[in-house]
Design a protein around this motif. Structure first.
Motif, PDB file in Angstrom:
ATOM      1  N   TYR A   1       0.729  -1.314  -0.054  1.00 39.40           N
ATOM      2  CA  TYR A   1      -0.163   0.101  -0.058  1.00 39.40           C
ATOM      3  C   TYR A   1       0.881   1.292   0.006  1.00 39.40           C
ATOM      4  CZ  TYR A   1      -2.633   3.795   1.952  1.00 39.40           C
ATOM      5  OH  TYR A   1      -3.539   5.228   1.911  1.00 39.40           O
ATOM      6  N   LEU A   2       1.691   1.270   0.919  1.00 39.44           N
ATOM      7  CA  LEU A   2       2.538   2.621   1.196  1.00 39.44           C
ATOM      8  C   LEU A   2       3.475   2.746  -0.137  1.00 39.44           C
ATOM      9  CD1 LEU A   2       3.775   2.479   4.742  1.00 39.44           C
ATOM     10  CD2 LEU A   2       2.045   4.044   3.719  1.00 39.44           C
ATOM     11  N   CYS A   3       4.138   1.789  -0.790  1.00 42.10           N
ATOM     12  CA  CYS A   3       4.804   1.753  -1.996  1.00 42.10           C
ATOM     13  C   CYS A   3       4.055   2.270  -3.294  1.00 42.10           C
ATOM     14  CB  CYS A   3       5.590   0.411  -2.311  1.00 42.10           C
ATOM     15  SG  CYS A   3       6.778  -0.089  -1.369  1.00 42.10           S
ATOM     16  N   ALA A   4       2.875   1.719  -3.218  1.00 44.34           N
ATOM     17  CA  ALA A   4       1.910   2.250  -4.417  1.00 44.34           C
ATOM     18  C   ALA A   4       1.609   3.712  -4.281  1.00 44.34           C
ATOM     19  CB  ALA A   4       0.708   1.299  -4.610  1.00 44.34           C
ATOM     20  N   TYR A   5       1.264   4.160  -3.032  1.00 47.40           N
ATOM     21  CA  TYR A   5       1.064   5.503  -2.687  1.00 47.40           C
ATOM     22  C   TYR A   5       2.275   6.392  -2.880  1.00 47.40           C
ATOM     23  CZ  TYR A   5      -0.826   9.416   0.395  1.00 47.40           C
ATOM     24  OH  TYR A   5      -1.353  10.515   0.889  1.00 47.40           O
ATOM     25  N   ALA A   6       3.393   5.981  -2.580  1.00 51.82           N
ATOM     26  CA  ALA A   6       4.710   6.596  -2.775  1.00 51.82           C
ATOM     27  C   ALA A   6       4.982   6.991  -4.253  1.00 51.82           C
ATOM     28  CB  ALA A   6       5.865   5.989  -2.183  1.00 51.82           C
ATOM     29  N   ALA A   7       4.653   5.781  -5.082  1.00 52.44           N
ATOM     30  CA  ALA A   7       4.881   5.852  -6.378  1.00 52.44           C
ATOM     31  C   ALA A   7       4.019   6.857  -6.975  1.00 52.44           C
ATOM     32  CB  ALA A   7       4.664   4.579  -7.116  1.00 52.44           C
TER      33      ALA A   7
ATOM     34  N   ASP B   1      10.921  13.463  -2.316  1.00 55.58           N
ATOM     35  CA  ASP B   1      10.967  12.457  -1.282  1.00 55.58           C
ATOM     36  C   ASP B   1      10.685  12.789   0.163  1.00 55.58           C
ATOM     37  OD1 ASP B   1      11.938  10.490  -3.249  1.00 55.58           O
ATOM     38  OD2 ASP B   1      13.767  10.607  -2.583  1.00 55.58           O
ATOM     39  N   GLU B   2      10.809  13.922   0.502  1.00 54.11           N
ATOM     40  CA  GLU B   2      10.754  14.579   1.800  1.00 54.11           C
ATOM     41  C   GLU B   2       8.982  14.847   1.991  1.00 54.11           C
ATOM     42  OE1 GLU B   2      11.269  18.956   4.185  1.00 54.11           O
ATOM     43  OE2 GLU B   2      12.276  18.599   2.369  1.00 54.11           O
ATOM     44  N   GLU B   3       8.487  15.116   0.776  1.00 54.52           N
ATOM     45  CA  GLU B   3       6.960  15.508   0.790  1.00 54.52           C
ATOM     46  C   GLU B   3       6.218  13.944   0.959  1.00 54.52           C
ATOM     47  OE1 GLU B   3       6.335  19.526  -1.590  1.00 54.52           O
ATOM     48  OE2 GLU B   3       7.096  17.667  -2.614  1.00 54.52           O
ATOM     49  N   ILE B   4       6.913  13.024   0.262  1.00 58.10           N
ATOM     50  CA  ILE B   4       6.335  11.732   0.178  1.00 58.10           C
ATOM     51  C   ILE B   4       6.503  11.306   1.556  1.00 58.10           C
ATOM     52  CG2 ILE B   4       6.792   9.354  -0.581  1.00 58.10           C
ATOM     53  CD1 ILE B   4       7.423  10.659  -3.314  1.00 58.10           C
ATOM     54  N   PHE B   5       7.630  11.260   2.260  1.00 49.59           N
ATOM     55  CA  PHE B   5       8.002  10.937   3.516  1.00 49.59           C
ATOM     56  C   PHE B   5       6.761  11.571   4.548  1.00 49.59           C
ATOM     57  CE2 PHE B   5      10.462  10.970   7.685  1.00 49.59           C
ATOM     58  CZ  PHE B   5      10.635   9.650   7.677  1.00 49.59           C
ATOM     59  N   ALA B   6       6.711  12.725   4.707  1.00 49.85           N
ATOM     60  CA  ALA B   6       5.432  13.276   5.546  1.00 49.85           C
ATOM     61  C   ALA B   6       4.324  12.657   5.283  1.00 49.85           C
ATOM     62  CB  ALA B   6       5.614  14.784   5.084  1.00 49.85           C
ATOM     63  N   ALA B   7       3.922  12.473   3.721  1.00 56.19           N
ATOM     64  CA  ALA B   7       2.612  11.726   3.464  1.00 56.19           C
ATOM     65  C   ALA B   7       2.439  10.260   4.037  1.00 56.19           C
ATOM     66  CB  ALA B   7       2.177  11.587   2.087  1.00 56.19           C
TER      67      ALA B   7
ATOM     68  N   CYS C   1       8.286   3.014  17.284  1.00 55.45           N
ATOM     69  CA  CYS C   1       8.594   4.191  16.685  1.00 55.45           C
ATOM     70  C   CYS C   1       9.717   3.874  15.463  1.00 55.45           C
ATOM     71  CB  CYS C   1       9.692   5.045  17.777  1.00 55.45           C
ATOM     72  SG  CYS C   1      10.957   4.132  18.658  1.00 55.45           S
ATOM     73  N   SER C   2      10.553   2.883  15.591  1.00 57.18           N
ATOM     74  CA  SER C   2      11.463   2.758  14.343  1.00 57.18           C
ATOM     75  C   SER C   2      10.824   1.875  13.165  1.00 57.18           C
ATOM     76  CB  SER C   2      12.632   1.811  14.990  1.00 57.18           C
ATOM     77  OG  SER C   2      12.412   0.790  15.375  1.00 57.18           O
ATOM     78  N   GLY C   3       9.789   1.163  13.617  1.00 52.54           N
ATOM     79  CA  GLY C   3       9.010   0.312  12.456  1.00 52.54           C
ATOM     80  C   GLY C   3       8.377   1.342  11.792  1.00 52.54           C
ATOM     81  N   THR C   4       7.607   2.504  12.274  1.00 54.75           N
ATOM     82  CA  THR C   4       6.905   3.662  11.522  1.00 54.75           C
ATOM     83  C   THR C   4       8.112   4.246  10.612  1.00 54.75           C
ATOM     84  OG1 THR C   4       5.337   3.981  13.089  1.00 54.75           O
ATOM     85  CG2 THR C   4       5.775   5.860  11.542  1.00 54.75           C
ATOM     86  N   VAL C   5       9.162   4.618  10.945  1.00 55.22           N
ATOM     87  CA  VAL C   5      10.344   5.178  10.192  1.00 55.22           C
ATOM     88  C   VAL C   5      10.593   4.311   8.970  1.00 55.22           C
ATOM     89  CG1 VAL C   5      12.664   6.252  10.107  1.00 55.22           C
ATOM     90  CG2 VAL C   5      11.168   6.835  11.986  1.00 55.22           C
ATOM     91  N   CYS C   6      11.015   2.902   9.626  1.00 60.22           N
ATOM     92  CA  CYS C   6      11.465   2.171   8.419  1.00 60.22           C
ATOM     93  C   CYS C   6      10.511   1.737   7.268  1.00 60.22           C
ATOM     94  CB  CYS C   6      11.846   0.899   8.956  1.00 60.22           C
ATOM     95  SG  CYS C   6      13.375   0.878  10.156  1.00 60.22           S
ATOM     96  N   SER C   7       9.352   1.748   7.755  1.00 63.79           N
ATOM     97  CA  SER C   7       8.065   1.677   6.893  1.00 63.79           C
ATOM     98  C   SER C   7       8.236   2.659   5.899  1.00 63.79           C
ATOM     99  CB  SER C   7       6.582   1.382   7.504  1.00 63.79           C
ATOM    100  OG  SER C   7       6.663   0.056   8.148  1.00 63.79           O
ATOM    101  N   CYS C   8       8.263   3.824   6.395  1.00 60.39           N
ATOM    102  CA  CYS C   8       8.084   5.177   5.242  1.00 60.39           C
ATOM    103  C   CYS C   8       9.271   4.950   4.435  1.00 60.39           C
ATOM    104  CB  CYS C   8       7.858   6.403   6.240  1.00 60.39           C
ATOM    105  SG  CYS C   8       6.323   6.368   7.131  1.00 60.39           S
TER     106      CYS C   8
END
Length: 155
Positions: free
Chosen positions: A11-17, A26-32, A54-61
């Motif tokens: 889901y997140l990869c598709a949304y990022a693409a 990338d900064e704006e995508i990270f925030a989203a 906490c780290s799982g959220t950062v890694c997933s993004c």
């Protein structure tokens, strides 16, 4: 079932693409991506929209932006990936909280506009956007250090 909860990475990869195709940085995508974790329950060791730490959220993004599948701790993020001193604005940034030995025991990622996504067991409603002032008060007496991602290290 909601796709973003059954396959967070997909889901997140598709949304990022989609966002990248629309011209977002990338900064704006990270925030989203971080916004998607708003309200996500805290689960130690988790890295999905069903539950994350906490780290799982950062890694997933980061994995969604760079199409990778890394999973590391807050301390590893601090020592190996977020190694640059941040500018006032720009780049993917995070706030780390260091114990007396210098180990990062918590990370909150910058969403922009002075907010950081905080995924922690002390949050009542799961992942919650917080200001640095709020985070400093929550994680006293830890030392707050801001860092910028060295992108080539994650990719």
């Amino acid at each position: 079932m909601n796709q973003k909860k059954t396959d967070t990475h997909g889901y997140l990869c598709a949304y990022a693409a989609k966002l990248r195709n629309e011209g977002f940085s990338d900064e704006e995508i990270f925030a989203a991506m971080l916004e998607e974790f708003n309200g996500t329950p805290y689960i130690w060791g988790g890295a999905s929209l069903d539950g994350s730490d906490c780290s799982g959220t950062v890694c997933s993004c980061l994995n969604a932006i760079f199409n990778t599948k890394k999973r590391v701790t807050a301390d590893s993020l601090f020592r190996n990936y977020f190694t640059e001193k941040p500018e006032k604005h720009g780049g993917i940034q995070a706030a780390f909280f260091l114990d007396e030995s210098g180990k990062a025991v918590h990370v909150a990622a910058c969403m922009g506009d002075g907010l950081f996504m905080n995924e922690s067991r002390i949050e009542k409603n799961g992942g919650t956007p917080r200001t640095l002032s709020q985070l400093k008060a929550m994680y006293f007496p830890y030392l707050l250090v801001r860092r910028k991602l060295e992108e080539k290290r994650w990719a």
